[in-house]
Design a protein around this motif. Structure first.
Motif, PDB file in Angstrom:
ATOM      1  N   VAL A 182      20.020   2.567  -4.057  1.00  0.00           N
ATOM      2  CA  VAL A 182      19.303   1.363  -3.661  1.00  0.00           C
ATOM      3  C   VAL A 182      17.840   1.443  -4.082  1.00  0.00           C
ATOM      4  N   GLY A 183      17.240   2.625  -3.974  1.00  0.00           N
ATOM      5  CA  GLY A 183      15.864   2.792  -4.422  1.00  0.00           C
ATOM      6  C   GLY A 183      15.746   2.725  -5.933  1.00  0.00           C
ATOM      7  N   GLN A 184      16.707   3.319  -6.632  1.00  0.00           N
ATOM      8  CA  GLN A 184      16.691   3.255  -8.086  1.00  0.00           C
ATOM      9  C   GLN A 184      16.854   1.830  -8.581  1.00  0.00           C
ATOM     10  N   ASP A 185      17.683   1.045  -7.884  1.00  0.00           N
ATOM     11  CA  ASP A 185      17.842  -0.362  -8.257  1.00  0.00           C
ATOM     12  C   ASP A 185      16.542  -1.141  -8.032  1.00  0.00           C
ATOM     13  N   LEU A 186      15.825  -0.799  -6.956  1.00  0.00           N
ATOM     14  CA  LEU A 186      14.517  -1.422  -6.737  1.00  0.00           C
ATOM     15  C   LEU A 186      13.581  -1.119  -7.900  1.00  0.00           C
ATOM     16  N   LEU A 187      13.555   0.126  -8.334  1.00  0.00           N
ATOM     17  CA  LEU A 187      12.690   0.504  -9.450  1.00  0.00           C
ATOM     18  C   LEU A 187      13.049  -0.264 -10.722  1.00  0.00           C
ATOM     19  N   LYS A 188      14.336  -0.459 -10.965  1.00  0.00           N
ATOM     20  CA  LYS A 188      14.759  -1.221 -12.148  1.00  0.00           C
ATOM     21  C   LYS A 188      14.259  -2.656 -12.087  1.00  0.00           C
ATOM     22  N   GLU A 189      14.356  -3.257 -10.906  1.00  0.00           N
ATOM     23  CA  GLU A 189      13.892  -4.634 -10.762  1.00  0.00           C
ATOM     24  C   GLU A 189      12.375  -4.713 -10.903  1.00  0.00           C
ATOM     25  N   MET A 190      11.667  -3.753 -10.350  1.00  0.00           N
ATOM     26  CA  MET A 190      10.225  -3.704 -10.529  1.00  0.00           C
ATOM     27  C   MET A 190       9.859  -3.570 -12.003  1.00  0.00           C
ATOM     28  N   ILE A 195       6.187  -4.901 -12.314  1.00  0.00           N
ATOM     29  CA  ILE A 195       5.467  -4.652 -11.068  1.00  0.00           C
ATOM     30  C   ILE A 195       5.032  -3.192 -11.048  1.00  0.00           C
ATOM     31  N   ILE A 196       3.777  -2.964 -10.698  1.00  0.00           N
ATOM     32  CA  ILE A 196       3.211  -1.621 -10.665  1.00  0.00           C
ATOM     33  C   ILE A 196       3.862  -0.807  -9.545  1.00  0.00           C
ATOM     34  N   LEU A 197       4.244   0.423  -9.850  1.00  0.00           N
ATOM     35  CA  LEU A 197       4.740   1.351  -8.837  1.00  0.00           C
ATOM     36  C   LEU A 197       3.563   2.081  -8.212  1.00  0.00           C
ATOM     37  N   ASP A 198       3.382   1.910  -6.906  1.00  0.00           N
ATOM     38  CA  ASP A 198       2.364   2.646  -6.162  1.00  0.00           C
ATOM     39  C   ASP A 198       3.029   3.892  -5.582  1.00  0.00           C
ATOM     40  N   ALA A 199       2.676   5.058  -6.124  1.00  0.00           N
ATOM     41  CA  ALA A 199       3.316   6.313  -5.723  1.00  0.00           C
ATOM     42  C   ALA A 199       2.815   6.839  -4.387  1.00  0.00           C
ATOM     43  N   THR A 200       1.773   6.239  -3.849  1.00  0.00           N
ATOM     44  CA  THR A 200       1.243   6.650  -2.550  1.00  0.00           C
ATOM     45  C   THR A 200       2.343   6.650  -1.487  1.00  0.00           C
ATOM     46  N   HIS A 201       2.334   7.629  -0.636  1.00  0.00           N
ATOM     47  CA  HIS A 201       3.225   7.748   0.528  1.00  0.00           C
ATOM     48  C   HIS A 201       4.637   8.203   0.189  1.00  0.00           C
ATOM     49  N   ASN A 215       9.885   3.554 -15.618  1.00  0.00           N
ATOM     50  CA  ASN A 215       9.178   3.664 -16.887  1.00  0.00           C
ATOM     51  C   ASN A 215       8.011   2.687 -17.017  1.00  0.00           C
ATOM     52  N   GLY A 216       7.708   1.970 -15.944  1.00  0.00           N
ATOM     53  CA  GLY A 216       6.606   1.016 -15.977  1.00  0.00           C
ATOM     54  C   GLY A 216       5.293   1.649 -15.542  1.00  0.00           C
ATOM     55  N   TRP A 347      -9.714   1.490 -13.115  1.00  0.00           N
ATOM     56  CA  TRP A 347      -8.778   0.472 -12.637  1.00  0.00           C
ATOM     57  C   TRP A 347      -8.666  -0.667 -13.636  1.00  0.00           C
ATOM     58  N   LEU A 348      -9.788  -1.068 -14.228  1.00  0.00           N
ATOM     59  CA  LEU A 348      -9.742  -2.159 -15.206  1.00  0.00           C
ATOM     60  C   LEU A 348      -8.958  -1.746 -16.445  1.00  0.00           C
ATOM     61  N   ARG A 349      -9.172  -0.529 -16.911  1.00  0.00           N
ATOM     62  CA  ARG A 349      -8.405  -0.057 -18.070  1.00  0.00           C
ATOM     63  C   ARG A 349      -6.911  -0.058 -17.765  1.00  0.00           C
ATOM     64  N   PHE A 350      -6.578   0.409 -16.562  1.00  0.00           N
ATOM     65  CA  PHE A 350      -5.170   0.441 -16.151  1.00  0.00           C
ATOM     66  C   PHE A 350      -4.573  -0.962 -16.154  1.00  0.00           C
ATOM     67  N   LEU A 351      -5.263  -1.912 -15.522  1.00  0.00           N
ATOM     68  CA  LEU A 351      -4.723  -3.270 -15.409  1.00  0.00           C
ATOM     69  C   LEU A 351      -4.627  -3.945 -16.770  1.00  0.00           C
ATOM     70  N   ARG A 352      -5.618  -3.743 -17.594  1.00  0.00           N
ATOM     71  CA  ARG A 352      -5.591  -4.372 -18.910  1.00  0.00           C
ATOM     72  C   ARG A 352      -4.437  -3.841 -19.749  1.00  0.00           C
ATOM     73  N   ARG A 353      -4.126  -2.575 -19.576  1.00  0.00           N
ATOM     74  CA  ARG A 353      -2.984  -2.014 -20.306  1.00  0.00           C
ATOM     75  C   ARG A 353      -1.667  -2.500 -19.690  1.00  0.00           C
ATOM     76  N   ALA A 354      -1.586  -2.494 -18.354  1.00  0.00           N
ATOM     77  CA  ALA A 354      -0.344  -2.879 -17.687  1.00  0.00           C
ATOM     78  C   ALA A 354      -0.004  -4.353 -17.908  1.00  0.00           C
ATOM     79  N   TRP A 355      -1.019  -5.193 -17.994  1.00  0.00           N
ATOM     80  CA  TRP A 355      -0.798  -6.637 -18.065  1.00  0.00           C
ATOM     81  C   TRP A 355      -0.953  -7.216 -19.482  1.00  0.00           C
ATOM     82  N   LYS A 356      -1.110  -6.365 -20.481  1.00  0.00           N
ATOM     83  CA  LYS A 356      -1.369  -6.887 -21.825  1.00  0.00           C
ATOM     84  C   LYS A 356      -0.189  -7.694 -22.363  1.00  0.00           C
TER      85      LYS A 356
END
Length: 356
Positions: A182-190, A195-201, A215-216, A347-356
């Motif tokens: 179920v968690g792996q399926d969530l990751l696939k949909e993200m 959608i950015i994966l927040d590894a916190t917690h 892989n995102g 953070w800006l570099r990250f977002l610009r790469r993630a959202w390009k």
């Protein structure tokens, strides 16, 4: 110095703490004098005027609502549907702040660049909206995987699959175990929706499973170092190296028990434990030593995340005092370029790469 703070529980404070975040912090705290229903009453550090005062132009702002099974003694909701409804109330608060001109949603490159241009136009910040990127802290409220796209459509751009304890999609702080199908399926949909994966917690087991299956884009919005404070809530050096290899950014948190060892909740004080903003720099510097550069650290305070000044660095009165951090970094020998990276540039570099 422009600042991006990658973790603030604004809607939780507005909805569950009943704080009108349009007001100065001093007024919020004055209204809470004598209240005892929360341990941090009268000790808030965050409001929208203080964000503007501190030149905090962009925040990653949360939705948060945990589902708790019958055996789970953590606070939370007794069904995923109730948790979903709670997050929808939180979204409604953000939308209400947009209607008031207090906040503005950032969901893509165009809205990010437009907002940065506004905050860099040389005029006073007093009436500028605070930009927010919506993050879901703990995925329990996603009743089904179809709810992920529903949330994406109203602006959700990052998800942390777990919070504290066992979760529906992953295991979090103080828990153990894997995500499973179920968690792996969530990751696939993200990943499908970018959608950015927040590894916190994520607990260690779930962290490594997530790294194997996602892989995102990955970030850690508010974390510190296990090498300095030995607790499963923190990242080990091995985990930090993995995040560096993924070109992630790790936001330094300001919850005192994470910053200094041997903190005892309800007994320790920031002054007594010598917990100040220099300690944040210790953690950030540790990550830099592992990376060999300053490209993977930022600010993710978690201020007013169910704690207040009683559990924050003693030299921080409100979030506006983040403006003292650049000089602390300079004193440690960080270049001006590196200081700008840490306060907002990474953070800006990250977002610009993630959202390009």
């Amino acid at each position: 110095m422009l600042i991006i703070d990658a973790h603030l529980d604004l809607s939780m404070n507005a909805m569950e703490w009943n704080r009108d975040l349009r007001l100065p912090v001093a007024e919020i705290n004055a209204r809470e004098q004598g209240l005892t229903d929360k341990p941090d009453r009268g000790k808030a550090t965050v409001s929208l005027p203080e964000l503007r005062k501190g030149n905090v132009a962009v925040v990653v702002a949360t939705q948060i609502a945990r589902y708790v099974a019958p055996h789970n003694r953590l606070p939370g909701w007794h069904s995923p549907q109730q948790a979903w409804a709670q997050t929808q109330g939180q979204v409604s608060w953000y939308k209400a702040m947009e209607d008031e001109g207090e906040m503005t949603a950032i969901t893509d490159l165009a809205s990010l660049e437009k907002h940065l241009a506004l905050w860099n136009d040389g005029t006073p910040n007093d009436s500028k909206p605070v930009g927010y990127i919506l993050n879901l802290e703990g995925a329990d409220s996603l009743v089904t995987l179809d709810h992920v796209e529903r949330a994406y459509n109203y602006g959700l751009r990052a998800i942390g699959p777990a919070h504290y304890g066992p979760g529906r999609y992953a295991q979090g702080t103080d828990a153990t175990g894997f995500m499973g199908k179920v968690g792996q399926d969530l990751l696939k949909e993200m990943e499908r929706l970018n959608i950015i994966l927040d590894a916190t917690h994520l607990c260690d087991d779930s962290f490594w499973e997530a790294m194997d299956h996602y892989n995102g884009p990955v970030w850690a919005s508010h974390n510190l170092c296990r090498a300095l404070v030995n607790h499963n809530r923190q990242f080990s050096d091995e985990q930090i190296r993995e995040l560096i290899n993924r070109d992630a950014v790790i936001g330094g948190a300001l919850d005192a028990w994470m910053m200094v060892p041997n903190w005892v909740r309800g007994q320790s004080t920031p002054e007594g434990m010598n917990c100040n903003l220099e300690v944040l720099v210790d953690h950030l510097d540790h990550i830099c030593q592992l990376a060999g550069n300053a490209d993977h650290i930022g600010i993710g305070t978690d201020l007013d995340g169910a704690f207040g000044r009683e559990q924050s660095p003693y030299d921080l009165e409100t979030i506006a005092d983040l403006q003292t951090v650049p000089n602390l970094l300079r004193k440690r020998g960080y270049t001006e370029t590196d200081v700008e990276k840490i306060m907002h540039g990474n953070w800006l570099r990250f977002l610009r790469r993630a959202w390009k």
